[in-house]
Design an enzyme around this catalytic site. Structure first.
Site, PDB file in Angstrom:
ATOM      1  N   HIS A 115      -5.469  10.504  -3.194  1.00 31.43           N
ATOM      2  CA  HIS A 115      -4.082  10.044  -3.372  1.00 31.43           C
ATOM      3  C   HIS A 115      -3.971   8.524  -3.335  1.00 31.43           C
ATOM      4  O   HIS A 115      -2.930   7.960  -3.703  1.00 31.43           O
ATOM      5  CB  HIS A 115      -3.196  10.657  -2.275  1.00 31.43           C
ATOM      6  N   ASP A 145      -1.627   9.444  -8.290  1.00 35.05           N
ATOM      7  CA  ASP A 145      -0.318   9.892  -7.823  1.00 35.05           C
ATOM      8  C   ASP A 145      -0.152  11.380  -8.084  1.00 35.05           C
ATOM      9  O   ASP A 145      -0.836  11.969  -8.934  1.00 35.05           O
ATOM     10  CB  ASP A 145       0.797   9.121  -8.533  1.00 35.05           C
TER      11      ASP A 145
END
Length: 419
Positions: free
Chosen positions: A390, A394
């Site tokens: 992450h 995204d």
């Protein structure tokens, strides 16, 4: 003349190797190109063969960790004329001595019953396996070998012991009411074994991935109807032309390759304060082996055909089984696919293969009721999971990537047209 057999180098980063197992015994005559021993490093396993025919003299014992380049054995090269057999072999092959004039005293019946069977060393066994067989009084001919050429490994002996636990024999004596607090055999129920270098490396790698990445997983499901129909329709013609089966893995590799071009962050990785993007796809394929999970890399999948991919996978599986996988074949992957479905997994969360930023998990195909055009129908469905870092990817890109893979698999013609 003597020839040294050294621990081979398998890569610049590997400085030490463990001699895992000897396949030949000290003093035994070996043939040229016959496998002598197997080594393990923290990344790969490898079998070493004899450079010439001769008598083997072992210098490094099984289980020892030694630097690369260490002389593991010496082969005394045999000439055209038969070489004299080693002392141990001569002793074993010598004819029995004639009986002496005096008759030995008879052995009491009690001693004859309790005397162990004649010690007979099974041939073709490594020292560790031979000791284990002798310790438990086993018949090696009744043990099924899973090693190369049917060779019996230590794992085979342990499995044989588990499968052949003797049934308790009822005793004529009255049962003892009180049991000892600690039975003498209790300690034998626990076994402590050192981790192999590969297993250590796998453990360190997985822990590092959990600690050093912001790993997150998103899920979806894929209707496998169309791709299964294509595979079934062209299966015979495909095998006849390319001499290889058409599997589901090649479809997923091609689909991921197309999707990675559209979402380059998932094909990139973080290096310090920089993001390194790849304008190619080196696809890692997770394959389970006897000594642990390895991830060989198929390079430049954007340039490869389905047949090229299937042949690469078959070749990797053969090399893993034969311990011939080179270190260079495990490096430089940019994305990984793991198929837990072959083991029956319905849903799981794959762990990132650092420094990569994404890994796709495939799972078992199972018929389930789904709603299509407001009708409930039965379709072969597969859950898929994408784990991603992450820090660089995204949630929107991760979900969109997985959705794109779903579209490409459900309509396979999209892969060839890239639409």
């Amino acid at each position: 003349m003597e020839i040294e057999v050294k621990i081979p180098s398998v890569g610049e980063s590997v400085k030490e190797a463990t001699l895992a197992e000897w396949l030949k015994q000290d003093g035994e005559i070996v043939e040229k190109d016959e496998t002598l021993f197997a080594i393990e490093t923290d990344k790969v396993t490898l079998e070493v063969v004899a450079p010439a025919r001769g008598v083997l003299h072992i210098r490094v014992q099984a289980g020892e960790a030694v630097p690369v380049g260490t002389v593991a054995a010496v082969i005394e090269v045999m000439t055209d004329q038969p070489a004299p057999a080693p002392k141990e072999l001569k002793k074993a092959e010598a004819p029995p001595e004639p009986p002496r004039a005096s008759t030995p005293p008879p052995v009491p019946a009690t001693e004859r019953k309790t005397a162990p069977a004649a010690e007979k060393k099974p041939s073709g066994l490594s020292p560790a396996v031979r000791n284990l067989v002798a310790k438990h009084g086993l018949d090696a001919s009744k043990i099924t070998g899973s090693g190369r050429g049917g060779r019996i490994t230590k794992t085979d002996v342990l499995a044989h012991l588990e499968e052949n636990v003797p049934e308790p024999v009822p005793s004529a004596a009255p049962p003892i009411e009180e049991k000892p607090e600690c039975e003498p055999e209790e300690e034998n129920r626990v076994e402590r074994k050192p981790m192999s270098p590969i297993r250590k490396r796998i453990a360190e790698h997985l822990v590092a991935a959990k600690q050093n990445t912001a790993m997150l997983t998103t899920f979806n499901e894929i209707d496998m109807t169309e791709v299964m129909a294509v595979r079934a329709h062209y299966k015979d013609a495909y095998r006849e032309k390319y001499d290889v089966s058409l599997g589901f893995m090649s479809f997923f590799i091609k689909a991921c390759t197309v999707a990675l071009k559209e979402f380059p962050e998932i094909n990139a990785f973080i290096d310090g304060d920089d993001i390194v993007y790849h304008h190619y796809v080196h696809m890692g394929v997770a394959i389970g082996g006897k000594r642990g999970l390895v991830v060989p890399v198929i390079r430049n999948t954007e340039k490869k055909t389905y047949a090229d991919i299937e042949k690469s996978i078959v070749e990797f599986v053969k090399k893993i089984e034969q311990n011939r996988l080179a270190l260079s074949e495990l490096e430089d992957g940019t994305f990984t696919i793991s198929n837990g479905g072959v083991y029956g997994s319905l849903l799981s969360t794959p762990i990132l293969n650092m420094p990569q930023s994404g890994i796709l998990g495939m799972h078992k195909i199972e018929k389930r009721p789904v709603v299509i055009d407001d009708q409930i129908v039965i379709r072969p469905m597969m859950y898929v999971a994408l784990s991603y870092d992450h820090r660089i990817v995204d949630g929107r890109e991760a979900v969109s990537f997985l959705k794109r893979v779903k579209e490409l698999i459900e309509e396979p013609e999209r892969i060839m047209l890239e639409i």
